[in-house]
Design a protein around this motif. Structure first.
Motif, PDB file in Angstrom:
ATOM      1  N   SER A  32       0.910  -1.162  -0.156  1.00 23.59           N
ATOM      2  CA  SER A  32      -0.039   0.175  -0.006  1.00 23.59           C
ATOM      3  C   SER A  32       1.018   1.412  -0.417  1.00 23.59           C
ATOM      4  N   HIS A  33       1.949   1.039   0.265  1.00 17.01           N
ATOM      5  CA  HIS A  33       3.224   2.069  -0.267  1.00 17.01           C
ATOM      6  C   HIS A  33       2.972   2.785   0.893  1.00 17.01           C
ATOM      7  N   LEU A  34       2.649   2.238   2.755  1.00 13.20           N
ATOM      8  CA  LEU A  34       2.497   3.643   3.427  1.00 13.20           C
ATOM      9  C   LEU A  34       3.718   3.616   3.992  1.00 13.20           C
ATOM     10  N   ASP A  35       4.315   4.773   4.981  1.00 11.62           N
ATOM     11  CA  ASP A  35       5.345   4.711   5.478  1.00 11.62           C
ATOM     12  C   ASP A  35       4.358   3.814   7.414  1.00 11.62           C
ATOM     13  N   VAL A  36       5.217   3.166   8.119  1.00  7.94           N
ATOM     14  CA  VAL A  36       5.160   3.186   9.148  1.00  7.94           C
ATOM     15  C   VAL A  36       6.491   2.862  10.377  1.00  7.94           C
ATOM     16  N   GLU A  37       6.917   2.911  11.611  1.00  8.57           N
ATOM     17  CA  GLU A  37       8.282   2.517  12.493  1.00  8.57           C
ATOM     18  C   GLU A  37       7.819   1.014  12.629  1.00  8.57           C
ATOM     19  N   LEU A  38       8.469   0.606  12.012  1.00  6.18           N
ATOM     20  CA  LEU A  38       8.767  -1.171  12.844  1.00  6.18           C
ATOM     21  C   LEU A  38       9.662  -1.619  13.838  1.00  6.18           C
ATOM     22  N   ARG A  39       8.813  -1.892  15.014  1.00  7.58           N
ATOM     23  CA  ARG A  39       9.565  -2.540  16.092  1.00  7.58           C
ATOM     24  C   ARG A  39       9.329  -3.903  15.800  1.00  7.58           C
ATOM     25  N   TYR A  78      -6.981  -4.947   6.665  1.00 10.16           N
ATOM     26  CA  TYR A  78      -7.958  -3.513   6.578  1.00 10.16           C
ATOM     27  C   TYR A  78      -7.265  -2.537   6.177  1.00 10.16           C
ATOM     28  N   TRP A  79      -6.946  -1.154   6.901  1.00  9.79           N
ATOM     29  CA  TRP A  79      -6.466  -0.770   7.031  1.00  9.79           C
ATOM     30  C   TRP A  79      -5.648  -0.185   5.966  1.00  9.79           C
ATOM     31  N   ALA A  80      -4.677  -1.173   6.404  1.00  3.75           N
ATOM     32  CA  ALA A  80      -3.813   0.025   4.579  1.00  3.75           C
ATOM     33  C   ALA A  80      -4.079  -0.239   3.956  1.00  3.75           C
ATOM     34  N   LEU A  81      -5.098  -1.683   3.209  1.00  2.00           N
ATOM     35  CA  LEU A  81      -5.764  -1.278   1.900  1.00  2.00           C
ATOM     36  C   LEU A  81      -6.950   0.159   1.703  1.00  2.00           C
ATOM     37  N   GLN A  82      -7.724   0.089   3.033  1.00  2.00           N
ATOM     38  CA  GLN A  82      -8.240   1.288   2.851  1.00  2.00           C
ATOM     39  C   GLN A  82      -7.409   2.716   2.784  1.00  2.00           C
ATOM     40  N   GLN A  83      -6.818   2.309   2.921  1.00  2.00           N
ATOM     41  CA  GLN A  83      -5.575   3.906   2.616  1.00  2.00           C
ATOM     42  C   GLN A  83      -5.242   3.845   1.651  1.00  2.00           C
ATOM     43  N   SER A  84      -4.237   2.972   0.600  1.00  4.71           N
ATOM     44  CA  SER A  84      -3.623   2.737  -0.343  1.00  4.71           C
ATOM     45  C   SER A  84      -4.657   1.331  -0.733  1.00  4.71           C
ATOM     46  N   ASP A  85      -4.874   0.760  -1.925  1.00  4.78           N
ATOM     47  CA  ASP A  85      -4.939  -0.547  -2.846  1.00  4.78           C
ATOM     48  C   ASP A  85      -4.488   0.019  -3.982  1.00  4.78           C
ATOM     49  N   PRO A  86      -3.417  -0.038  -4.299  1.00  2.00           N
ATOM     50  CA  PRO A  86      -2.755   0.370  -5.460  1.00  2.00           C
ATOM     51  C   PRO A  86      -3.615  -0.996  -6.214  1.00  2.00           C
ATOM     52  N   ASP A  87      -3.293  -1.832  -6.133  1.00  2.00           N
ATOM     53  CA  ASP A  87      -3.235  -3.653  -6.552  1.00  2.00           C
ATOM     54  C   ASP A  87      -4.680  -4.138  -7.023  1.00  2.00           C
ATOM     55  N   HIS A  88      -5.526  -3.417  -6.071  1.00  2.00           N
ATOM     56  CA  HIS A  88      -7.030  -4.101  -5.725  1.00  2.00           C
ATOM     57  C   HIS A  88      -7.084  -5.175  -5.477  1.00  2.00           C
ATOM     58  N   TRP A  89      -6.123  -5.645  -4.493  1.00  2.00           N
ATOM     59  CA  TRP A  89      -6.472  -6.211  -3.148  1.00  2.00           C
ATOM     60  C   TRP A  89      -7.603  -6.322  -2.961  1.00  2.00           C
ATOM     61  N   LEU A  90      -8.661  -5.461  -2.525  1.00  2.00           N
ATOM     62  CA  LEU A  90      -9.715  -5.881  -1.915  1.00  2.00           C
ATOM     63  C   LEU A  90     -11.039  -5.085  -2.652  1.00  2.00           C
ATOM     64  N   PRO A  91     -11.144  -5.617  -3.822  1.00  2.00           N
ATOM     65  CA  PRO A  91     -12.111  -5.582  -4.037  1.00  2.00           C
ATOM     66  C   PRO A  91     -14.057  -5.483  -3.533  1.00  2.00           C
TER      67      PRO A  91
END
Length: 213
Positions: A32-39, A78-91
């Motif tokens: 989804s091309h989202l930035d997160v801080e990975l711990r 679901y949260w990530a894909l609601q922000q951005s779903d460039p490859d239409h993983w969640l039609p």
């Protein structure tokens, strides 16, 4: 876009590299091309900050900048894909079917996968008994892949493919020689394609244990 081990004012993702639930959350976030801080968490040494926001102490857990906490891997996807779903993983038209297939994987297949992988802990039956139940799921997935040109529900990846993949991978790797001699050729191809994808390679990069400063 990055999954960064060092960031500020971003959503915080508590993860463990080898956990299949965490894998699928990272896959959705990265795609989804989202930035997160990975711990990166060591499960035997869980940070207090994780246990404070999520006392159950499992990963993945996503803490949003507004303070909200998302504790389940599917909800993170679901949260990530609601922000951005460039490859239409969640039609939208496939959401009920996706949810049903993932629920079957998580509720039924995962039960037998745990017993197959840790057969020495479940001595009521031999390993082959548990594997036969896993194989029943493989047979179902094989037919779906045959019907949908190499994908589970349509002619391309959906959330279902991504959500199931880490668990199929885990099961196949319990005894890879056995898996490769099974008749599930479409499943083998589907699995190898995902394992060798740049997406999976990216989300499986190693990060050191996160330690609070």
């Amino acid at each position: 876009m990055s999954i960064s081990p060092n960031a500020t004012t971003l959503p915080i993702l508590y993860s463990f590299r080898r956990c299949p639930y965490a894998m699928r959350a990272r896959l959705a976030i990265y795609n989804s091309h989202l930035d997160v801080e990975l711990r990166e968490v060591v499960l035997k040494d869980k940070p207090t900050s994780l246990l404070t926001i999520s006392p159950k102490g499992t990963v993945p857990v996503l803490q949003l900048p507004d303070g909200r906490v998302v504790e389940e891997s599917l909800d993170i996807m679901y949260w990530a894909l609601q922000q951005s779903d460039p490859d239409h993983w969640l039609p939208s038209e496939l959401v009920p079917v996706i949810q049903a297939l993932v629920k079957q994987n998580d509720d039924e297949f995962k039960y037998w996968l745990d017993r197959y992988k840790y057969a020495d802990r479940y001595l009521e039956h031999p390993m082959e008994f548990y594997r036969s139940h896993c194989e029943s799921w493989f047979a179902i997935l094989e037919q779906k892949l045959i019907s949908n040109d190499g994908f589970l529900l349509t002619d391309r990846y959906t959330l279902a493919d991504i959500a199931l993949f880490p668990f199929v991978r885990q099961c196949a790797h319990v005894d890879r020689s056995w898996f490769l001699q099974t008749p599930y050729l479409h499943l083998q191809t589907w699995l190898e394609k995902m394992i060798n994808s740049s997406l999976f390679i990216q989300v499986m990069q190693k990060h050191p244990q996160w330690l609070a400063e």
